[in-house]
Write a protein that holds these residues in place. Structure first.
Motif, PDB file in Angstrom:
ATOM      1  N   ALA A  87       0.858  -1.171   0.000  1.00 11.64           N
ATOM      2  CA  ALA A  87       0.000   0.000   0.000  1.00 11.64           C
ATOM      3  C   ALA A  87       0.896   1.222   0.000  1.00 11.64           C
ATOM      4  CB  ALA A  87      -0.928  -0.018   1.209  1.00 11.64           C
ATOM      5  N   SER A  88       0.277   2.407   0.012  1.00 10.28           N
ATOM      6  CA  SER A  88       1.049   3.632  -0.113  1.00 10.28           C
ATOM      7  C   SER A  88       2.025   3.844   1.045  1.00 10.28           C
ATOM      8  CB  SER A  88       0.100   4.833  -0.203  1.00 10.28           C
ATOM      9  OG  SER A  88      -0.730   4.882   0.937  1.00 10.28           O
ATOM     10  N   VAL A 117      -3.395  10.746   5.409  1.00 15.10           N
ATOM     11  CA  VAL A 117      -2.629  11.982   5.231  1.00 15.10           C
ATOM     12  C   VAL A 117      -2.074  12.064   3.812  1.00 15.10           C
ATOM     13  CG1 VAL A 117      -0.541  13.223   5.938  1.00 15.10           C
ATOM     14  CG2 VAL A 117      -2.057  12.268   7.670  1.00 15.10           C
ATOM     15  N   TYR A 118      -1.562  10.954   3.298  1.00 14.06           N
ATOM     16  CA  TYR A 118      -1.057  10.945   1.924  1.00 14.06           C
ATOM     17  C   TYR A 118      -2.148  11.351   0.942  1.00 14.06           C
ATOM     18  CZ  TYR A 118       3.136   8.401   3.480  1.00 14.06           C
ATOM     19  OH  TYR A 118       4.313   8.032   4.089  1.00 14.06           O
ATOM     20  N   SER A 127      -3.652  15.677  -1.917  1.00 14.57           N
ATOM     21  CA  SER A 127      -4.118  15.943  -3.289  1.00 14.57           C
ATOM     22  C   SER A 127      -5.529  16.515  -3.332  1.00 14.57           C
ATOM     23  CB  SER A 127      -4.064  14.653  -4.111  1.00 14.57           C
ATOM     24  OG  SER A 127      -4.895  13.655  -3.530  1.00 14.57           O
ATOM     25  N   VAL A 128      -6.094  16.902  -2.186  1.00 10.52           N
ATOM     26  CA  VAL A 128      -7.458  17.437  -2.177  1.00 10.52           C
ATOM     27  C   VAL A 128      -7.398  18.949  -1.987  1.00 10.52           C
ATOM     28  CG1 VAL A 128      -8.332  15.289  -1.212  1.00 10.52           C
ATOM     29  CG2 VAL A 128      -7.773  17.179   0.316  1.00 10.52           C
ATOM     30  N   ARG A 186      -8.685  19.727   2.869  1.00  7.00           N
ATOM     31  CA  ARG A 186      -7.449  19.241   3.471  1.00  7.00           C
ATOM     32  C   ARG A 186      -7.359  19.681   4.932  1.00  7.00           C
ATOM     33  NH1 ARG A 186      -2.303  21.383   0.616  1.00  7.00           N
ATOM     34  NH2 ARG A 186      -3.616  20.763  -1.142  1.00  7.00           N
ATOM     35  N   LEU A 187      -7.710  20.936   5.205  1.00  8.82           N
ATOM     36  CA  LEU A 187      -7.663  21.427   6.582  1.00  8.82           C
ATOM     37  C   LEU A 187      -8.644  20.651   7.475  1.00  8.82           C
ATOM     38  CD1 LEU A 187      -7.430  25.296   6.025  1.00  8.82           C
ATOM     39  CD2 LEU A 187      -5.624  23.749   6.824  1.00  8.82           C
TER      40      LEU A 187
END
Length: 614
Positions: free
Chosen positions: A16-17, A426-427, A431-432, A437-438
């Motif tokens: 996975a990432s 978090v990863y 990208s959002v 994101r906040l």
């Protein structure tokens, strides 16, 4: 030797990432530990500078070590300055004394006894923390990248139930319980049954020697080892066999090495010969299942049932008094005013709201994380491994919600899967859009520290309660706002220095301050908050809550010459509130009976003393 894996298979790391190979896990662990250790030293600097223990058990542990270094037998764990001259037989293990004694002996020639003790009480908890972090980091590095390693270790610092057991001067046994539970978890993750089972068994033997409260966790680990045998008949219960053998042999060796033949009486609060017999029976039953494994699953389950029933028969027939637990024989008065008020030994709802949130929600985050790892596993062996971790975490969580101080074990079991889950989120948040994101980062922070939102809410509520305190709506005992108690002003170092200038005597004091008084002076006390001294505990509670004539009789019976009270802690306030006409209420209101004379023995200590006349 069979393993939990099918022939020719081995568990593969998740893809996975977050699962890039860890390149520098040891450095990440050390940096995280160093930052957390420095932070704890700075936060607790005032307490460290005055050698102020946050728990009476830590003070008494240091006194036990001093007595050992002064010549008391290794096998004799009596504390002779409590309820002298017979003393109180402590239920503690010498295993916990070993690192403390070792560091004091190492440093004493360099910095003297006082300096050696000072460094030791700060360093030993932090080094224990390093051991726990190293175990977490090792587990995380097997499956995930360096960032997961660091976050897994950092989660200890974000979890109050764990962190409070590793703060400087916290030299009692709870930190080592967490470390040994992590050792057992490492054994569960091993590929080989011989090595992994032995690690589980020996780690549990050491954990139980330190605290018999580890019995439910021991049953949980052995149950998982049995499950591995049931679902892989070809393994012939190799995990259960090696784990129970390690438990039986390890317990016997530790018992002989730390207790010898000095105390062969059956105790319900510590490993005794009856427990060694029980472990031997379980090991023999597991060996029988290995070498004569029933062919059907029902036969195997029946065999396990016979082993379990035999263990129950041994315990109930040899030690029937232990069926109700270690504290079932407590005096009703002691149980009501001491045992039932120890919040850490109660279910989570007896703790503060932020602590309760961490106890309940923290493991659930890890449970969801390990569920995701189980569902995403690429092969059967890995899937079964994460299933075992999931079952272990569920059991540890249930134990933790029932006994608050046991919740730290569930939280460390949850740390690695929770860190992998949160870091994966978090990863993806990177990208959002910014606002999302906040919001995501706020949610992540809440998951990392479930108690934080509760602290914010209670902070607002406390602001309102502060007005109640100022207006006098909060209950007051002799001018002390019970609901607004913070850090006590009592200076036991000042009191100890003053008491050491006087001849040694017997002090009648509340249970919670006894250890702090005797570790800093040459005096004796009637009782501390340790249940094997229940007779003295009863007399202390009864005397402080009794009318002055009854209190006088109890104190004279004990031949005590001095009474000491720290007025701004909970214990005296409880006695005075529950018995407004009792001795403690009189003392706090500055109205001692005629047979007590106020004496200012230790100016500046904030501790009140009275000399017993007649």
């Amino acid at each position: 030797m069979a393993t939990i894996y099918a022939a020719g298979e081995s568990a593969q790391p998740q893809t996975a990432s977050v699962t890039d190979p860890a390149k520098g896990p040891h450095l990440r662990v050390f940096i995280t530990w160093a930052l957390l250790a420095l932070t704890m030293i700075l936060v607790n600097f005032k307490l460290i500078a005055t050698m102020r223990f946050t728990d009476p058990d830590d003070a008494l542990r240091l006194l036990q070590v001093r007595d050992l270094l002064a010549g008391q037998s290794w096998f004799d764990v009596h504390q002779y300055r409590i309820a002298a001259p017979e003393g109180v037989p402590m239920h503690w293990s010498r295993l916990v004394d070993i690192p403390i004694v070792g560091m004091v002996l190492l440093l004493r020639p360099l910095v003297g006894t006082v300096g050696a003790e000072f460094v030791t009480v700060v360093a030993v908890p932090l080094l224990t923390l390093l051991c726990g972090m190293a175990l977490l980091g090792r587990l995380a590095a097997r499956w995930f990248n360096d960032e997961v390693v660091a976050l897994s270790c950092l989660m200890i610092g974000l979890s109050p139930p764990i962190l409070c057991q590793f703060t400087p001067m916290r030299i009692d046994h709870h930190g080592w319980q967490i470390v040994l539970a992590l050792v057992a978890l490492s054994g569960l993750h091993a590929k080989n049954a011989l090595r992994g089972g032995a690690v589980i068994g020996v780690a549990l033997a050491a954990l139980l020697a330190i605290s018999i409260e580890g019995l439910p966790l021991t049953a949980l680990f052995l149950g998982l080892c049995a499950l591995r045998g049931l679902r892989a008949p070809a393994s012939r219960f190799d995990w259960l066999n090696t784990a129970t053998l390690g438990l039986a042999i390890g317990s016997a060796v530790i018992f002989l090495g730390t207790r010898g033949s000095y105390d062969l009486v059956t105790h319900c609060d510590a490993i005794s010969p009856v427990h060694l017999a029980l472990f031997a029976w379980v090991a023999a039953g597991a060996a029988a299942l290995r070498f004569a494994t029933p062919r059907t699953i029902l036969g195997q389950i029946a065999g396990l049932g016979v082993v379990g029933a035999g263990a129950a028969v041994i315990l109930s027939s040899v030690a029937p008094e232990c069926r109700g637990g270690a504290f079932v024989m407590l005096d009703p008065l002691v149980k009501r005013y001491w045992y039932d008020s120890v919040a850490e030994g109660m279910p989570f709802w007896h703790t503060t709201a932020p602590m309760a949130a961490a106890i309940v929600a923290g493991p659930l985050v890890g449970l969801y994380g390990v569920f995701r790892l189980w569902r995403a596993a690429k092969d059967a062996p890995t899937r079964l491994l994460w299933l075992d971790h999931m079952l272990l975490l569920v059991g540890a969580w249930l134990i933790g919600v029932a006994v608050a101080r046991a919740s730290a074990t569930a939280l460390v079991f949850a740390a690695v899967p929770a860190a992998a889950l949160i870091l994966g989120w978090v990863y993806r948040l990177r990208s959002v859009p910014v606002l999302r994101r906040l919001g995501g980062y706020i949610a992540v922070i809440s998951l990392l520290a479930p108690g934080l939102p509760v602290i914010l809410v209670t902070g607002i509520m406390n602001a309102a309660s502060a007005n109640a305190v100022a207006s006098g709506k909060v209950q007051s005992v002799a001018g002390i706002k019970v609901g607004a108690m913070g850090v006590s002003k009592c200076r036991y170092d000042v009191a100890g220095a003053a008491l050491n200038k006087l001849p040694a005597t017997d002090i009648f004091a509340p249970l919670d301050i006894g250890p702090d008084l005797i570790v800093r002076s040459h005096d004796r006390v009637v009782a501390t908050g340790h249940h094997r001294g229940a007779g003295g505990m009863h007399d202390v509670i009864a005397a402080f809550m009794a009318p002055e004539s009854e209190a006088h009789a109890l104190i004279r019976k004990r031949h005590f010459t001095l009474i000491a009270v720290c007025p701004d802690i909970y214990e005296p306030a409880v006695y005075a509130t529950r018995a407004p006409k009792g001795l403690m209420a009189q003392l706090l209101h500055g109205q001692p009976p005629a047979w007590l004379e106020p004496v200012d023995i230790a100016p500046g200590s904030h501790i009140r003393f009275w000399r017993v006349l007649n």
